[in-house]
Design a protein around this motif. Structure first.
Motif, PDB file in Angstrom:
ATOM      1  N   MET A 149       0.852  -1.058  -0.065  1.00 12.63           N
ATOM      2  CA  MET A 149      -0.118   0.304  -0.078  1.00 12.63           C
ATOM      3  C   MET A 149       0.705   1.065  -0.097  1.00 12.63           C
ATOM      4  O   MET A 149       0.339   2.219  -0.405  1.00 12.63           O
ATOM      5  CB  MET A 149      -0.865   0.104   1.269  1.00 12.63           C
ATOM      6  CG  MET A 149      -1.656  -1.029   1.241  1.00 12.63           C
ATOM      7  SD  MET A 149      -2.783  -1.377  -0.321  1.00 12.63           S
ATOM      8  CE  MET A 149      -3.837   0.054  -0.161  1.00 12.63           C
ATOM      9  N   ARG A 150       2.008   1.252   0.759  1.00 11.34           N
ATOM     10  CA  ARG A 150       2.924   2.570   0.729  1.00 11.34           C
ATOM     11  C   ARG A 150       3.707   2.484  -0.736  1.00 11.34           C
ATOM     12  O   ARG A 150       3.686   3.842  -1.267  1.00 11.34           O
ATOM     13  CB  ARG A 150       4.023   2.223   1.643  1.00 11.34           C
ATOM     14  CG  ARG A 150       3.519   2.198   2.982  1.00 11.34           C
ATOM     15  CD  ARG A 150       4.751   2.878   4.060  1.00 11.34           C
ATOM     16  NE  ARG A 150       5.785   1.745   4.196  1.00 11.34           N
ATOM     17  CZ  ARG A 150       5.872   0.918   4.920  1.00 11.34           C
ATOM     18  NH1 ARG A 150       4.794   0.839   5.785  1.00 11.34           N
ATOM     19  NH2 ARG A 150       6.894   0.048   4.981  1.00 11.34           N
ATOM     20  N   SER A 151       4.084   1.448  -1.489  1.00 11.82           N
ATOM     21  CA  SER A 151       4.699   1.500  -2.480  1.00 11.82           C
ATOM     22  C   SER A 151       4.075   1.242  -3.796  1.00 11.82           C
ATOM     23  O   SER A 151       4.622   1.664  -4.926  1.00 11.82           O
ATOM     24  CB  SER A 151       5.996   0.525  -2.432  1.00 11.82           C
ATOM     25  OG  SER A 151       5.567  -0.705  -2.354  1.00 11.82           O
ATOM     26  N   GLY A 152       3.087   0.487  -3.716  1.00  9.93           N
ATOM     27  CA  GLY A 152       2.400   0.103  -5.169  1.00  9.93           C
ATOM     28  C   GLY A 152       3.273  -1.008  -5.738  1.00  9.93           C
ATOM     29  O   GLY A 152       2.852  -1.537  -6.923  1.00  9.93           O
ATOM     30  N   ASP A 153       4.223  -1.583  -4.995  1.00  8.16           N
ATOM     31  CA  ASP A 153       5.185  -2.702  -5.902  1.00  8.16           C
ATOM     32  C   ASP A 153       4.335  -3.873  -5.481  1.00  8.16           C
ATOM     33  O   ASP A 153       4.432  -4.683  -4.271  1.00  8.16           O
ATOM     34  CB  ASP A 153       6.445  -2.628  -5.093  1.00  8.16           C
ATOM     35  CG  ASP A 153       7.412  -3.744  -5.575  1.00  8.16           C
ATOM     36  OD1 ASP A 153       7.114  -4.261  -6.443  1.00  8.16           O
ATOM     37  OD2 ASP A 153       8.389  -3.808  -5.031  1.00  8.16           O
ATOM     38  N   PHE A 154       3.784  -4.796  -6.420  1.00 12.00           N
ATOM     39  CA  PHE A 154       3.195  -6.034  -6.115  1.00 12.00           C
ATOM     40  C   PHE A 154       4.324  -7.040  -6.099  1.00 12.00           C
ATOM     41  O   PHE A 154       3.920  -8.099  -5.827  1.00 12.00           O
ATOM     42  CB  PHE A 154       2.356  -6.170  -7.372  1.00 12.00           C
ATOM     43  CG  PHE A 154       1.003  -5.456  -7.084  1.00 12.00           C
ATOM     44  CD1 PHE A 154      -0.135  -5.738  -6.388  1.00 12.00           C
ATOM     45  CD2 PHE A 154       0.926  -4.074  -7.446  1.00 12.00           C
ATOM     46  CE1 PHE A 154      -1.370  -4.864  -6.404  1.00 12.00           C
ATOM     47  CE2 PHE A 154      -0.449  -3.186  -7.438  1.00 12.00           C
ATOM     48  CZ  PHE A 154      -1.256  -3.876  -6.687  1.00 12.00           C
TER      49      PHE A 154
END
Length: 380
Positions: A149-154
């Motif tokens: 949620m902080r980075s958007g890195d799935f």
């Protein structure tokens, strides 16, 4: 209803998107109704009487010693009847966000069915218990969710979207993890392009939700509101929802699980973001916010913690985020039904069936079955 009010806001326990911060377990967002003249007079009186060296009221510093707590207590007594506070257990808030962003994308076409059954509270409370008492596996899942949620890195979602079973995982957490794994596609589609971007960087932060909820409660008492908030990155990034309330005289409510909550209020002008050093009302709100974070920490047992705990019901608004363990009490019919619903959702996910088709009838039928043959009989 009174005509208008100036309302000052500030927080205590802010850690942004980091809801697992070990030093800050609670987040408090407080408001006081006042005006510049009264607020300045009270702040100057408190600074002089209690010999506050910094020249500014900082609740986080004042609660650390008895004299400071006495100063805060005088503020609370002076502002009695003009205080509203939202306070949240951050781990439970994170568990609620988990439901919102992991479960709801697949259920959103009829999400109110699940909210009205308190299914979200069943899942969130289970997750909270796992997070606070089970240790490594739950902690890893939540850390991965927080990072997403902080980075958007799935790419970093190793624990959350791993199909590997951990022998220490509890049966209910395993069901929740199975749901996440099998509904990965809809979750990713919902969050891609949002998490970690713009206002999405603050999607786990509690500031906007707390501010909106408090303003909605004040809107039941005043026709028009002017809001002054301490400078805040989450608020600075996204005021769209608040701007929609400027000049909004409608009174609308939402009903969830039998509770009606206001969802509108009338702002005289957009939210004013101010520097607390020059906004005396914000300093008063800062002291109040710190008091209730202090009161909610069970290790604090002095006279002021006890006193402030005794008025929580008078000042803390509905919608504050704390676990209610009744939502996982398996002797209750609602909880038994929600457990069966979770198993059904996982089974449908495995079989690639529609999650929502016939679900109202299924829930009603299972409630009837469990009434006649409960898993656990409730003690008289």
């Amino acid at each position: 209803m009174k005509s208008e009010a100036n309302i000052y806001f500030d927080e205590s326990g802010f850690t942004g998107n980091k809801l697992l911060d070990k030093q800050q377990k609670y987040f408090s967002y407080a408001s006081v109704v006042s005006d510049d003249i009264e607020a300045k007079g009270l702040v100057e009186h408190i600074i002089s009487k209690y010999k506050i060296q910094s020249g500014e009221i900082k609740g986080g510093s004042l609660v650390k010693n008895r004299k400071g707590r006495r100063a805060i207590d005088e503020i609370i007594k002076t502002m009695s009847g003009r205080i509203k506070v939202s306070i949240s257990d951050k781990k439970y808030a994170l568990a609620g966000k988990f439901f919102e962003y992991i479960f709801e994308p697949s259920l959103q076409r009829n999400s109110m069915l699940f909210y009205n059954a308190n299914f979200h509270k069943f899942v969130s409370t289970i997750l909270y218990v796992e997070l606070t008492s089970r240790g490594a596996m739950a902690e890893e899942i939540f850390e991965d969710f927080e990072n997403l949620m902080r980075s958007g890195d799935f790419g970093g979602l190793k624990a959350l979207f791993s199909a590997t079973k951990n022998p220490d995982i509890s049966p209910v957490l395993e069901l929740i993890l199975d749901f996440a794994v099998m509904n990965k596609k809809s979750i990713v589609e919902e969050l891609e392009g949002y998490a970690g971007e713009g206002a999405g960087k603050w999607v786990l932060d509690l500031t906007n939700t707390a501010l909106f909820s408090i303003l909605a409660q004040w809107g039941l008492e005043y026709d028009e509101l002017t809001a002054y908030c301490d400078n805040s990155k989450p608020l600075d990034h996204d005021q769209e929802l608040f701007n929609a309330m400027v000049g909004n005289t409608s009174k609308k409510f939402t009903s969830v699980a039998g509770f009606d909550s206001p969802i509108t209020f009338n702002l005289k002008e957009p939210i004013n973001l101010v520097d607390s050093k020059n906004a005396y009302g914000v300093q008063l709100a800062d002291a109040v916010a710190a008091a209730f974070v202090y009161a909610c920490d069970s290790k604090n047992q002095d006279e002021y913690a006890t006193k402030w705990r005794s008025i929580i019901e008078d000042v803390v608004i509905y919608g504050s985020v704390f676990p209610d363990f009744d939502h996982i009490d398996l002797s209750r019919l609602e909880v038994q039904t929600n457990f069966v619903v979770l198993k059904e959702l996982v089974a449908r996910s495995k079989n690639k069936q529609c999650l929502l088709e016939g679900m109202p009838d299924f829930m009603a039928y299972m409630t009837h079955v469990l009434q006649a043959n409960p898993m656990i009989k409730r003690k008289a």
